[in-house]
Design a protein around this motif. Structure first.
Motif, short mmCIF file in Angstrom:
data_model
loop_
_atom_site.label_atom_id
_atom_site.label_comp_id
_atom_site.label_asym_id
_atom_site.label_seq_id
_atom_site.Cartn_x
_atom_site.Cartn_y
_atom_site.Cartn_z
N ILE A 185 -4.94 4.75 2.95
CA ILE A 185 -6.09 5.26 2.20
C ILE A 185 -6.69 4.10 1.43
O ILE A 185 -5.99 3.33 0.78
CB ILE A 185 -5.68 6.38 1.22
CG1 ILE A 185 -5.07 7.57 2.00
CG2 ILE A 185 -6.87 6.83 0.38
CD1 ILE A 185 -6.01 8.26 2.97
N ARG A 186 -8.00 3.98 1.50
CA ARG A 186 -8.73 2.92 0.81
C ARG A 186 -9.85 3.55 -0.01
O ARG A 186 -10.42 4.55 0.40
CB ARG A 186 -9.30 1.96 1.86
CG ARG A 186 -9.94 0.76 1.27
CD ARG A 186 -10.25 -0.27 2.34
NE ARG A 186 -11.20 -1.20 1.75
CZ ARG A 186 -12.22 -1.72 2.39
NH1 ARG A 186 -12.43 -1.46 3.66
NH2 ARG A 186 -13.04 -2.53 1.78
N ARG A 187 -10.15 2.97 -1.13
CA ARG A 187 -11.25 3.42 -1.97
C ARG A 187 -12.16 2.24 -2.27
O ARG A 187 -11.71 1.11 -2.33
CB ARG A 187 -10.72 4.00 -3.29
CG ARG A 187 -9.82 5.18 -3.09
CD ARG A 187 -9.31 5.76 -4.40
NE ARG A 187 -8.16 6.60 -4.21
CZ ARG A 187 -8.11 7.74 -3.55
NH1 ARG A 187 -9.19 8.20 -2.98
NH2 ARG A 187 -7.02 8.43 -3.43
N GLU A 228 -13.93 8.59 -3.60
CA GLU A 228 -12.95 9.62 -3.21
C GLU A 228 -12.00 9.09 -2.14
O GLU A 228 -10.99 9.71 -1.85
CB GLU A 228 -13.66 10.88 -2.72
CG GLU A 228 -14.32 10.76 -1.36
CD GLU A 228 -15.67 10.05 -1.33
OE1 GLU A 228 -16.30 10.06 -0.26
OE2 GLU A 228 -16.11 9.49 -2.35
N GLY A 229 -12.33 7.97 -1.54
CA GLY A 229 -11.46 7.32 -0.57
C GLY A 229 -11.75 7.71 0.86
O GLY A 229 -12.56 8.60 1.15
N HIS A 231 0.85 -1.20 0.00
CA HIS A 231 0.00 0.00 0.00
C HIS A 231 0.88 1.25 0.00
O HIS A 231 1.51 1.56 1.01
CB HIS A 231 -0.91 0.03 1.22
CG HIS A 231 -1.80 -1.16 1.34
ND1 HIS A 231 -2.97 -1.29 0.63
CD2 HIS A 231 -1.68 -2.29 2.07
CE1 HIS A 231 -3.54 -2.43 0.92
NE2 HIS A 231 -2.78 -3.06 1.79
N THR A 232 0.87 1.97 -1.10
CA THR A 232 1.70 3.17 -1.17
C THR A 232 1.25 4.23 -0.18
O THR A 232 2.04 5.09 0.20
CB THR A 232 1.70 3.76 -2.59
OG1 THR A 232 0.35 4.06 -2.97
CG2 THR A 232 2.33 2.81 -3.59
#
Length: 141
Positions: A64-66, A72-73, A42-43
């Motif tokens: 951050i997840r979408r 938009e996350g 995960h960057t």
């Protein structure tokens, strides 16, 4: 004074004792291996720690997840812990504020977290911070 610091692999050893307050069965090897995997997969992954008077007093991970509901996350907080001996001194609030700023930096206002049923004190804190209960999580083993 409490400050929040982005963590690096060089910080694993010094933050691990506070993580053990939340995850007492976790070994250092599992901890460091998992953080290394999360960093690679995960960057947007990071961990941060709170420091007060040269002591590590808090920890959390973020990514951050979408999804289709929130394209938009949203920032996901995992493993938020404040030293059990000095809670209710604003450290948790500083960690949550960091998470909210992290979300904004990544283009969203939403922050999401899960908490075990037994952590009722934490639930009250999260609600004071503006979080609302919104559903259940299910886990298959």
């Amino acid at each position: 004074m409490t400050t929040i610091h982005p963590g690096t692999p060089q910080d694993y050893q010094k933050v691990f004792p506070i993580v053990q307050q939340l995850r007492p069965k976790l070994t250092f090897e599992e901890f460091s291996k998992t953080l290394n995997i999360l960093n690679k997969e995960h960057t947007s992954f990071c961990f941060v720690y709170a420091q007060s008077n040269n002591q590590i007093t808090g920890f959390m991970t973020l990514l951050i997840r979408r999804n289709l509901v929130s394209p938009e996350g949203f920032a996901v907080i995992d493993d938020l812990v404040v030293d059990q001996n000095i809670q209710r001194q604003g450290i948790g609030t500083k960690l949550i504020d960091y998470a909210k700023a992290y979300a904004l930096k990544h283009g969203t206002k939403k922050v999401w977290l899960e908490s075990g049923f037994q952590r009722e004190g934490a639930h009250a804190f999260y609600q004071q911070q503006g979080f609302n209960k919104h559903g259940f999580s299910f886990l298959s083993s």
